[in-house]
Design an enzyme around this catalytic site. Sequence first.
Site, PDB file in Angstrom:
ATOM      1  N   THR A 126      -2.032   2.613   3.708  1.00  0.00           N
ATOM      2  CA  THR A 126      -1.450   3.847   3.813  1.00  0.00           C
ATOM      3  C   THR A 126      -0.513   3.721   4.999  1.00  0.00           C
ATOM      4  OG1 THR A 126      -2.963   5.334   2.840  1.00  0.00           O
ATOM      5  CG2 THR A 126      -1.457   6.550   4.247  1.00  0.00           C
ATOM      6  N   ARG A 129      -6.054   9.791  -9.802  1.00  0.00           N
ATOM      7  CA  ARG A 129      -7.013  10.061  -8.520  1.00  0.00           C
ATOM      8  C   ARG A 129      -6.124  10.225  -7.398  1.00  0.00           C
ATOM      9  NH1 ARG A 129      -6.575   7.383  -3.268  1.00  0.00           N
ATOM     10  NH2 ARG A 129      -8.954   7.420  -2.413  1.00  0.00           N
ATOM     11  N   THR A 148       1.466   6.936   0.617  1.00  0.00           N
ATOM     12  CA  THR A 148       0.428   5.783   0.156  1.00  0.00           C
ATOM     13  C   THR A 148       0.702   5.721  -1.512  1.00  0.00           C
ATOM     14  OG1 THR A 148      -1.744   5.151   0.138  1.00  0.00           O
ATOM     15  CG2 THR A 148      -1.416   7.303  -0.433  1.00  0.00           C
ATOM     16  N   THR A 197      -6.161   7.203   7.658  1.00  0.00           N
ATOM     17  CA  THR A 197      -5.874   6.171   6.613  1.00  0.00           C
ATOM     18  C   THR A 197      -7.262   5.591   6.331  1.00  0.00           C
ATOM     19  OG1 THR A 197      -5.515   4.344   8.325  1.00  0.00           O
ATOM     20  CG2 THR A 197      -3.561   5.498   7.368  1.00  0.00           C
ATOM     21  N   GLY A 198      -7.554   5.019   5.234  1.00  0.00           N
ATOM     22  CA  GLY A 198      -8.691   4.497   4.928  1.00  0.00           C
ATOM     23  C   GLY A 198      -9.378   5.221   3.672  1.00  0.00           C
ATOM     24  N   SER A 222       0.804  -1.022  -0.031  1.00  0.00           N
ATOM     25  CA  SER A 222      -0.118  -0.102   0.044  1.00  0.00           C
ATOM     26  C   SER A 222       0.919   1.271   0.138  1.00  0.00           C
ATOM     27  CB  SER A 222      -1.168  -0.026   1.246  1.00  0.00           C
ATOM     28  OG  SER A 222      -0.208   0.175   2.271  1.00  0.00           O
TER      29      SER A 222
HETATM   30  N1  ASP Z   1      -6.499   7.176   2.233  1.00  0.00           N
HETATM   31  C1  ASP Z   1      -5.535   6.464   1.341  1.00  0.00           C
HETATM   32  C2  ASP Z   1      -6.249   7.018  -0.235  1.00  0.00           C
HETATM   33  O1  ASP Z   1      -7.608   7.105  -0.085  1.00  0.00           O
HETATM   34  C3  ASP Z   1      -5.759   5.094   1.276  1.00  0.00           C
HETATM   35  C4  ASP Z   1      -5.916   4.399   2.570  1.00  0.00           C
HETATM   36  O2  ASP Z   1      -5.217   4.989   3.585  1.00  0.00           O
HETATM   37  O3  ASP Z   1      -6.057   3.080   2.777  1.00  0.00           O
HETATM   38  O4  ASP Z   1      -5.497   7.191  -1.077  1.00  0.00           O
END
Ligand code: ASP
Length: 330
Positions: free
Chosen positions: A178, A206, A196, A229-230, A43
Site C-alpha cells: 500500500t 474484500r 492500495t 500499511t500491512g 500493490s
Molecule cells: N493494508 C492493506 C490492506 O489490508 C494492504 C497493505 O498495506 O499491505 O488492504
Amino acid sequence: MIGSWNALPALARASQELAANTPLLDAVVRGISLVEDDPDEMSVGFGGLPNEDCVVELDAAVMDGLTHRSGAVAGLRSVRHAARLALEVMRRTDHALLVGDGALKFARLLGFPEENLLTDRARKAWLNWKANLSDRDAWVTPDQAASSFGTARWAGRAGPEMLAPDAPPPKVPFTYGTIHVSALDAAGNLASCTSTSGLSYKIAGRVGDSPVVGAGLYTDNAVGSAGATGRGESVLQVCGAHTIVARMEAGDSPTDACLVTLKKIADRTRLPHLRDDQGRPTFNVTLYALRKDGLFGAASMHEGYEFAVLEHGMPRAQAAAFLFPRSRDA
Ligand code: ASP
C-alpha cells in the site's frame, strides 16, 4: 512529509507541487498518482495484484486536517487513480465513502478514463498463485504438468479423502502493499492519503483498512496525522490510525504512539494461524505518525522495514522502529 517505503517518488512529486503552490492535499494526491501509474508497483493502482477472480480492485482515501473532511473509494474497478477519485468524493459529495459500482459510476460521471488495470505481470502472478494454491483442484503449473502430471506429482500424495482431518490448510502466499503519505505544510496544516490494490488474491469485495478513516489513515489538525500499511484486518480491528493520533494527543511521541498501537494489535492477535510458536504475529503492519509540530516516526511489527521521509525538500528512506526484533538464529 512521511510515507510508506514505496512513497519516495510520491514525496518528491508532492514537494514539487507544493513549491508550485498546489494545495497540500492535492499535492499529496498528485504524488500518489505517480505511483498508481507505475505498472511495476504491484500493490497500488495500475498493475496492482488482482483479487481471487483475477480482477484488480482498488481502495483509497484522503483526509484533510484543516476541514476534518475525508473521501474514500473501495472495491473500485477499471480506474487507476483511486486516490484522485477519493479526493473528488470529498470535494464533490456529502459522503465519505463510495464502493464498487457506485464508485465506478461516480468516476464515469467525472470523466475518469476506464481501462483494464491488470498487467501481464500481475496476471502471471495470479496464474502462479492459482496453480500453486492447492493440489485439490485442476490447476497445475506448466512445470508440474510437463514433468509429473499423472506420475510423480500425484504418486504417493494423499488425496483429499486421505488427508488427516486436522491437516493445515495450504499456505496462501498473500501479498500486502500500500502507499501512505502524511504531510504537514508551512502553514501548519496536515493532510493524508492512502491508496492500495489491497491484499492480493483477496475474496472479491474484500476491503481492508486503507480506505477506512481511523484505520488506514486519520488526520486531525489539532494533533497530527497517521497511516498504516500491512495486514488491514488487524489495523481495522484496533482502529489503527485513530489510535495513533489519540495516543499522540495523550502525549506519546509519534514513534511511541505507533509502537503502542502495534502492541495492541499483537496482544489481540489470538488466531493460531496468525501467531508463531512464540505467540508473535506472523504478519507485518507498519504504522506512520506525523505530529503537528513536525516530529514524526514509524514502527513495524517486525524488524527490518523502512519508511519514506521528506524533510527540507529531500526524500530519503529511514529505518522504522519495531516491536519484535528479527530472531538472530534465523
Ligand atoms: N493494508 C492493506 C490492506 O489490508 C494492504 C497493505 O498495506 O499491505 O488492504
